[in-house]
Design a protein around this motif. Structure first.
Motif, PDB file in Angstrom:
ATOM      1  N   VAL A  22      -3.956   9.069 -43.182  1.00  0.00           N
ATOM      2  CA  VAL A  22      -2.729   9.093 -42.382  1.00  0.00           C
ATOM      3  C   VAL A  22      -3.005   8.824 -40.903  1.00  0.00           C
ATOM      4  O   VAL A  22      -2.141   8.317 -40.182  1.00  0.00           O
ATOM      5  CB  VAL A  22      -2.008  10.452 -42.581  1.00  0.00           C
ATOM      6  CG1 VAL A  22      -0.970  10.723 -41.530  1.00  0.00           C
ATOM      7  CG2 VAL A  22      -1.395  10.515 -43.960  1.00  0.00           C
ATOM      8  N   LYS A  23      -4.214   9.139 -40.431  1.00  0.00           N
ATOM      9  CA  LYS A  23      -4.541   8.948 -39.019  1.00  0.00           C
ATOM     10  C   LYS A  23      -4.377   7.499 -38.564  1.00  0.00           C
ATOM     11  O   LYS A  23      -3.937   7.252 -37.445  1.00  0.00           O
ATOM     12  CB  LYS A  23      -5.989   9.387 -38.741  1.00  0.00           C
ATOM     13  CG  LYS A  23      -6.188  10.869 -38.774  1.00  0.00           C
ATOM     14  CD  LYS A  23      -7.637  11.225 -38.511  1.00  0.00           C
ATOM     15  CE  LYS A  23      -7.840  12.717 -38.633  1.00  0.00           C
ATOM     16  NZ  LYS A  23      -9.195  13.125 -38.270  1.00  0.00           N
ATOM     17  N   VAL A  24      -4.717   6.563 -39.427  1.00  0.00           N
ATOM     18  CA  VAL A  24      -4.680   5.147 -39.046  1.00  0.00           C
ATOM     19  C   VAL A  24      -3.247   4.667 -38.774  1.00  0.00           C
ATOM     20  O   VAL A  24      -2.965   4.151 -37.694  1.00  0.00           O
ATOM     21  CB  VAL A  24      -5.403   4.269 -40.093  1.00  0.00           C
ATOM     22  CG1 VAL A  24      -5.275   2.794 -39.753  1.00  0.00           C
ATOM     23  CG2 VAL A  24      -6.872   4.673 -40.191  1.00  0.00           C
ATOM     24  N   GLY A  44      -8.368  13.362 -33.799  1.00  0.00           N
ATOM     25  CA  GLY A  44      -7.147  12.631 -34.117  1.00  0.00           C
ATOM     26  C   GLY A  44      -6.101  13.462 -34.830  1.00  0.00           C
ATOM     27  O   GLY A  44      -6.315  14.616 -35.174  1.00  0.00           O
ATOM     28  N   MET A  45      -4.956  12.818 -35.042  1.00  0.00           N
ATOM     29  CA  MET A  45      -3.786  13.476 -35.641  1.00  0.00           C
ATOM     30  C   MET A  45      -3.612  13.002 -37.059  1.00  0.00           C
ATOM     31  O   MET A  45      -3.574  11.797 -37.279  1.00  0.00           O
ATOM     32  CB  MET A  45      -2.554  13.135 -34.815  1.00  0.00           C
ATOM     33  CG  MET A  45      -1.243  13.564 -35.422  1.00  0.00           C
ATOM     34  SD  MET A  45      -0.975  15.317 -35.409  1.00  0.00           S
ATOM     35  CE  MET A  45      -0.106  15.557 -33.881  1.00  0.00           C
ATOM     36  N   GLU A 121     -16.716  11.050 -27.823  1.00  0.00           N
ATOM     37  CA  GLU A 121     -15.791  11.903 -27.087  1.00  0.00           C
ATOM     38  C   GLU A 121     -14.724  12.535 -27.968  1.00  0.00           C
ATOM     39  O   GLU A 121     -14.225  13.612 -27.668  1.00  0.00           O
ATOM     40  CB  GLU A 121     -15.126  11.087 -25.971  1.00  0.00           C
ATOM     41  CG  GLU A 121     -16.117  10.597 -24.936  1.00  0.00           C
ATOM     42  CD  GLU A 121     -15.482   9.724 -23.868  1.00  0.00           C
ATOM     43  OE1 GLU A 121     -14.235   9.700 -23.771  1.00  0.00           O
ATOM     44  OE2 GLU A 121     -16.230   9.067 -23.135  1.00  0.00           O
ATOM     45  N   LEU A 122     -14.352  11.879 -29.047  1.00  0.00           N
ATOM     46  CA  LEU A 122     -13.295  12.397 -29.912  1.00  0.00           C
ATOM     47  C   LEU A 122     -13.920  13.306 -30.964  1.00  0.00           C
ATOM     48  O   LEU A 122     -14.242  12.886 -32.063  1.00  0.00           O
ATOM     49  CB  LEU A 122     -12.534  11.238 -30.569  1.00  0.00           C
ATOM     50  CG  LEU A 122     -11.250  11.597 -31.297  1.00  0.00           C
ATOM     51  CD1 LEU A 122     -10.258  12.271 -30.351  1.00  0.00           C
ATOM     52  CD2 LEU A 122     -10.629  10.363 -31.905  1.00  0.00           C
ATOM     53  N   LEU A 123     -14.128  14.560 -30.595  1.00  0.00           N
ATOM     54  CA  LEU A 123     -14.790  15.518 -31.482  1.00  0.00           C
ATOM     55  C   LEU A 123     -13.820  16.554 -32.027  1.00  0.00           C
ATOM     56  O   LEU A 123     -13.866  16.897 -33.199  1.00  0.00           O
ATOM     57  CB  LEU A 123     -15.912  16.245 -30.725  1.00  0.00           C
ATOM     58  CG  LEU A 123     -17.052  15.387 -30.207  1.00  0.00           C
ATOM     59  CD1 LEU A 123     -17.976  16.217 -29.330  1.00  0.00           C
ATOM     60  CD2 LEU A 123     -17.816  14.774 -31.356  1.00  0.00           C
ATOM     61  N   GLY A 124     -12.985  17.074 -31.190  1.00  0.00           N
ATOM     62  CA  GLY A 124     -12.089  18.150 -31.575  1.00  0.00           C
ATOM     63  C   GLY A 124     -10.647  17.707 -31.579  1.00  0.00           C
ATOM     64  O   GLY A 124     -10.340  16.521 -31.632  1.00  0.00           O
ATOM     65  N   HIS A 125      -9.769  18.680 -31.507  1.00  0.00           N
ATOM     66  CA  HIS A 125      -8.340  18.410 -31.626  1.00  0.00           C
ATOM     67  C   HIS A 125      -7.543  19.172 -30.579  1.00  0.00           C
ATOM     68  O   HIS A 125      -7.921  20.265 -30.169  1.00  0.00           O
ATOM     69  CB  HIS A 125      -7.839  18.850 -33.002  1.00  0.00           C
ATOM     70  CG  HIS A 125      -8.452  18.100 -34.126  1.00  0.00           C
ATOM     71  ND1 HIS A 125      -8.027  16.860 -34.503  1.00  0.00           N
ATOM     72  CD2 HIS A 125      -9.473  18.411 -34.954  1.00  0.00           C
ATOM     73  CE1 HIS A 125      -8.756  16.441 -35.518  1.00  0.00           C
ATOM     74  NE2 HIS A 125      -9.638  17.366 -35.811  1.00  0.00           N
ATOM     75  N   ARG A 126      -6.412  18.583 -30.228  1.00  0.00           N
ATOM     76  CA  ARG A 126      -5.438  19.326 -29.438  1.00  0.00           C
ATOM     77  C   ARG A 126      -4.776  20.327 -30.382  1.00  0.00           C
ATOM     78  O   ARG A 126      -4.742  20.109 -31.608  1.00  0.00           O
ATOM     79  CB  ARG A 126      -4.385  18.375 -28.865  1.00  0.00           C
ATOM     80  CG  ARG A 126      -4.972  17.391 -27.855  1.00  0.00           C
ATOM     81  CD  ARG A 126      -3.944  16.415 -27.402  1.00  0.00           C
ATOM     82  NE  ARG A 126      -3.414  15.751 -28.613  1.00  0.00           N
ATOM     83  CZ  ARG A 126      -2.452  14.871 -28.625  1.00  0.00           C
ATOM     84  NH1 ARG A 126      -1.866  14.513 -27.526  1.00  0.00           N
ATOM     85  NH2 ARG A 126      -2.032  14.325 -29.743  1.00  0.00           N
ATOM     86  N   PRO A 127      -4.234  21.410 -29.856  1.00  0.00           N
ATOM     87  CA  PRO A 127      -3.597  22.406 -30.722  1.00  0.00           C
ATOM     88  C   PRO A 127      -2.517  21.820 -31.635  1.00  0.00           C
ATOM     89  O   PRO A 127      -2.410  22.230 -32.797  1.00  0.00           O
ATOM     90  CB  PRO A 127      -3.012  23.416 -29.730  1.00  0.00           C
ATOM     91  CG  PRO A 127      -3.954  23.349 -28.560  1.00  0.00           C
ATOM     92  CD  PRO A 127      -4.332  21.886 -28.463  1.00  0.00           C
ATOM     93  N   ILE A 128      -1.753  20.848 -31.164  1.00  0.00           N
ATOM     94  CA  ILE A 128      -0.704  20.253 -32.001  1.00  0.00           C
ATOM     95  C   ILE A 128      -1.306  19.514 -33.189  1.00  0.00           C
ATOM     96  O   ILE A 128      -0.738  19.490 -34.281  1.00  0.00           O
ATOM     97  CB  ILE A 128       0.239  19.328 -31.180  1.00  0.00           C
ATOM     98  CG1 ILE A 128       1.436  18.875 -32.011  1.00  0.00           C
ATOM     99  CG2 ILE A 128      -0.504  18.121 -30.642  1.00  0.00           C
ATOM    100  CD1 ILE A 128       2.393  19.961 -32.364  1.00  0.00           C
ATOM    101  N   GLY A 133      -2.207  19.443 -38.937  1.00  0.00           N
ATOM    102  CA  GLY A 133      -3.128  19.430 -40.070  1.00  0.00           C
ATOM    103  C   GLY A 133      -2.896  20.606 -40.994  1.00  0.00           C
ATOM    104  O   GLY A 133      -2.931  20.466 -42.221  1.00  0.00           O
ATOM    105  N   ALA A 134      -2.644  21.779 -40.420  1.00  0.00           N
ATOM    106  CA  ALA A 134      -2.392  22.973 -41.227  1.00  0.00           C
ATOM    107  C   ALA A 134      -1.124  22.819 -42.056  1.00  0.00           C
ATOM    108  O   ALA A 134      -1.117  23.098 -43.262  1.00  0.00           O
ATOM    109  CB  ALA A 134      -2.308  24.207 -40.331  1.00  0.00           C
TER     110      ALA A 134
END
Length: 150
Positions: A22-24, A44-45, A121-128, A133-134
């Motif tokens: 879905v990220k793509v 990513g989201m 650089e893209l290792l983690g996630h923003r809270p949103i 994802g949850a």
């Protein structure tokens, strides 16, 4: 019992794969740029880590009950995983970004190592992204339960 009948495992693995897939298109819609590599990378989201652990927790809750020890363990592991994705891993990515910019501004660093690879650089996630994802993982588990494991 066959491994293919293990609802929690199938739900978690399906959530990882689907979240990565879905990220793509989400990135294509939001940035008007195609980046297939997002399907195979971290960040990513939506967060595939969050999708996996929330899907696993949901499936265990459905299968074993909300009062089970397995559900309790899964909730704790899920909370740690999601906190880590939005906290430590995100900050590590921010540090990598800063170090990459710093290395470009110091002439002696770029001259000594012309083939120097930049830090990811893209290792983690923003809270949103963790939240999305949850929710994604919970929905996947519920859909799988009613469609394939009813």
């Amino acid at each position: 019992m066959s491994i293919f009948n293990n609802f929690p495992l199938i739900a978690a693995l399906s959530s990882i794969i689907l979240a990565q897939f879905v990220k793509v298109p989400l990135y294509l819609i939001t940035s008007k740029s195609l980046n297939i590599r997002l399907g195979f990378s971290t960040g990513g989201m939506p967060s595939s880590h969050s999708a996996a652990v929330s899907s696993l927790t949901t499936a265990i809750g459905i299968s074993e009950g909300l009062a089970s020890s397995l559900f309790a363990i899964s909730v704790v592991v899920s909370a740690i995983t999601m906190y880590d994705a939005a906290g430590i891993r995100r900050h590590a990515g921010m540090h990598a970004s800063f170090l990459n910019r710093l290395a470009k501004t110091i002439p002696s660093m770029s001259q000594q190592e012309p083939n120097r690879m930049e830090l990811k650089e893209l290792l983690g996630h923003r809270p949103i992204e963790v939240f999305a994802g949850a929710v994604f993982g919970i929905i996947i588990s519920i859909l799988l339960k009613f469609v394939f494991f009813a």
